[in-house]
Design an enzyme around this catalytic site. Structure first.
Site, PDB file in Angstrom:
ATOM      1  CB  SER A 236       7.049  -1.168  -5.419  1.00 12.51           C
ATOM      2  OG  SER A 236       5.979  -0.591  -5.711  1.00 12.51           O
ATOM      3  CG  ASP A 463       2.568  -6.588  -8.327  1.00 11.97           C
ATOM      4  OD1 ASP A 463       1.942  -6.109  -7.799  1.00 11.97           O
ATOM      5  OD2 ASP A 463       3.870  -6.904  -8.048  1.00 11.97           O
ATOM      6  CG  HIS A 493       3.483  -5.024  -4.525  1.00 11.09           C
ATOM      7  ND1 HIS A 493       3.846  -4.780  -5.826  1.00 11.09           N
ATOM      8  CD2 HIS A 493       4.214  -3.930  -3.924  1.00 11.09           C
ATOM      9  CE1 HIS A 493       4.382  -3.311  -6.000  1.00 11.09           C
ATOM     10  NE2 HIS A 493       4.667  -2.943  -4.751  1.00 11.09           N
TER      11      HIS A 493
END
Length: 524
Positions: A236, A463, A493
């Protein structure tokens, strides 16, 4: 309980923290910060010796909880502190302490080096994150020391603090999608109080918590850990941090993996719009799953549109009148939206989302409020971690754009078109840095890294928080011969722990054996 993959998805979310364990910022059992061996400044810092010690329980800023349990197969986690310049433009000046955690490689004779993790946010604690997901990375521990850290401004590392717990309860219950001038003034006043609280409690640190400084911290970490190259696993926001590191230190990049990739070409508005689309896609997929299960699905609506109309109607109702939540706290429209978004970070959370929506329809908002609390870093005892404060501080010092509420309002049409459920919320969020006391650094980060070793960039087509398009943008921005694209056709995610043996095999082969997959490889 959610699986480790589900916990990982929540922790790595742009603003999420779940179950974790790590080091605290005080107490007799805490590892002491190292003493500099010479005058303050870079030579002393690169020569510093880390004093590793057993990890105590995590601090309140890290989310609280017990000390990390034993490693799989036995062995203990170790914690220490790294001293780094507060301001990297003045390396001889004041220093801060950065908290580190380590699990030693199982096979010392075949050890490659350290593998440094950043689990995202920005604002997520690596000290609490890495022990929570130890089983997920046990194969990699065969040949790496697994290392993570609280980046500057986060957890134990000179944490940014803004408001007290009771003030945060009130702040997160506010209406962040105002419907009239009075509600706009209320939101603007709240944003001003929040920014003023950050400046009052953490003012000297605020200019220095940005991603470029954190990247320089990682290169110092590499040297102090004794590694010629930085082997890195960023998830991320950790992909953005890794990209900035590669730009600054391309010759120092070892084997690096970026998973759940932030689009490095996106500014504040494009990033928020992309997230609105990403969360809407994830909600569409959740609703389609509900439809496919027929009578097993407890939500009203015979098709995706019907289920999503039910959700928008529920949120509209909560905008007018909150419902009972937990204890004396109510579930507001903002908190319900947060809770829905939180549950979309992993397919394994979909059952909780269905249950929470069904319960809220019946007047019980406890489950959605619990999910929202997780996103905001609120523990069951009412104390907050500093994930949201750090998230705001890092984003606002990174990005130049300062949208007023009026400018955000002007862009709502595009956001509503992107997502009937999340559009308003993401559109108004553009004003989040409008009152911030420190200017931002860039329109978007520079991640070009000519001369770097290959970086494996893993994108997930489903995602919600870092839409799939960001992976291709990162590959292109890193430059020819650097970015290697791997696609996972899945939900949630992140991809490494998404259940695909193909993804895990490809990543492990690169990190453990240096085998670079063919760019464009697709896993399902």
């Amino acid at each position: 309980m959610p699986t480790s993959a589900a916990r990982r998805a929540a922790l790595l979310a742009a603003t999420a923290v779940l179950l974790a364990a790590g080091c605290s910022d005080g107490g007799d059992d805490a590892a002491e910060p190292p003493k500099e061996s010479g005058p303050s400044g870079r030579p002393a810092l690169t020569a510093q010796k880390l004093s590793w010690a057993p990890c105590p329980p995590p601090s309140a800023a890290e989310g609280g909880g017990p000390a990390p349990s034993a490693l799989p197969g036995g062995g203990s986690w170790e914690c220490s502190f790294l001293r780094a310049p507060l301001d990297w433009s003045k390396p001889e000046g004041e220093t801060i302490e950065l908290a580190l955690i380590r699990a030693r490689a199982r096979d010392a004779s075949r050890r490659i080096g350290s593998l440094v993790f950043n689990f995202g946010g920005p604002g997520g604690s690596g000290i609490t994150g890495l022990p929570s997901f130890a089983e997920d990375y046990e194969t990699l521990r065969g040949r790496y020391d697994l290392v993570s850290f609280d980046p500057r401004g986060v957890g134990r590392s000179d944490p940014v603090e803004c408001l007290g717990d009771k003030e945060l309860d009130a702040y997160y219950a506010l209406d962040f999608t105002p419907d009239d001038a009075a509600e706009e003034r209320t939101l603007s006043d709240a944003q001003k109080r929040y920014a003023a609280g950050c400046e009052k409690d953490s003012g000297p640190s605020l200019p220095h918590v940005g991603t470029e400084n954190a990247a320089r911290d990682m290169d110092l970490m590499r040297q102090v850990l004794g590694d010629e190259k930085l082997h890195y696993f960023g998830i991320s926001y950790g992909t953005e941090l890794g990209g900035v590191y590669a730009h600054l230190f391309p010759k120092n990049v070892g084997r690096a993996v970026f998973d759940a990739v932030v689009d490095p070409e996106a500014g504040v508005e494009d990033g928020a719009l992309g997230q609105a689309k990403g969360f809407q896609l994830a909600l569409d997929n959740f609703a389609q799953d509900c439809v496919d299960r027929g009578d097993e699905c407890t939500l009203p609506g015979s098709d995706v549109a019907g289920i999503e109309t039910f959700i928008t109607d529920l949120l509209a109702s909560l905008d007018k009148k909150p419902i009972a939540g937990i204890g004396g706290r109510e579930l507001t429209q903002t908190q319900a939206t947060n809770g829905i978004a939180q549950a979309l970070y992993s397919k394994e959370f979909w059952t909780y989302l269905e249950q929470g929506l069904d319960a809220a329809d019946g007047g019980d908002g406890a489950l959605l409020l619990s999910l929202s609390d997780s996103m905001n870093g609120r523990g069951q005892n009412g104390s907050y971690s500093n994930i949201q404060a750090a998230n705001a501080a890092i984003n606002c010092v990174d990005f130049k754009e300062r949208y007023t509420l009026g400018q955000a309002k002007e862009r709502l049409g595009e956001f509503r078109e992107a997502s009937p459920v999340f559009g308003d919320f993401m559109g108004w969020s553009l004003s989040g840095c409008s009152q911030w006391p420190v200017p931002g650094a860039w329109e978007h980060p520079d991640v070009s890294a000519p001369g770097s070793a290959p970086v494996l960039v893993v994108g997930n087509t489903g995602d919600p928080a870092t839409p799939y398009e960001g992976a291709r943008a990162m590959v292109n921005a890193l430059g020819k011969g650097v970015g290697v694209e791997l696609t996972y056709e899945g939900e949630g995610h992140g991809a490494y722990n998404g259940g695909s043996a193909c993804v895990k095999k490809a990543v492990d082969a690169y990190l453990l054996d240096g085998k670079v997959p063919k760019s464009g490889t697709v896993c399902k």
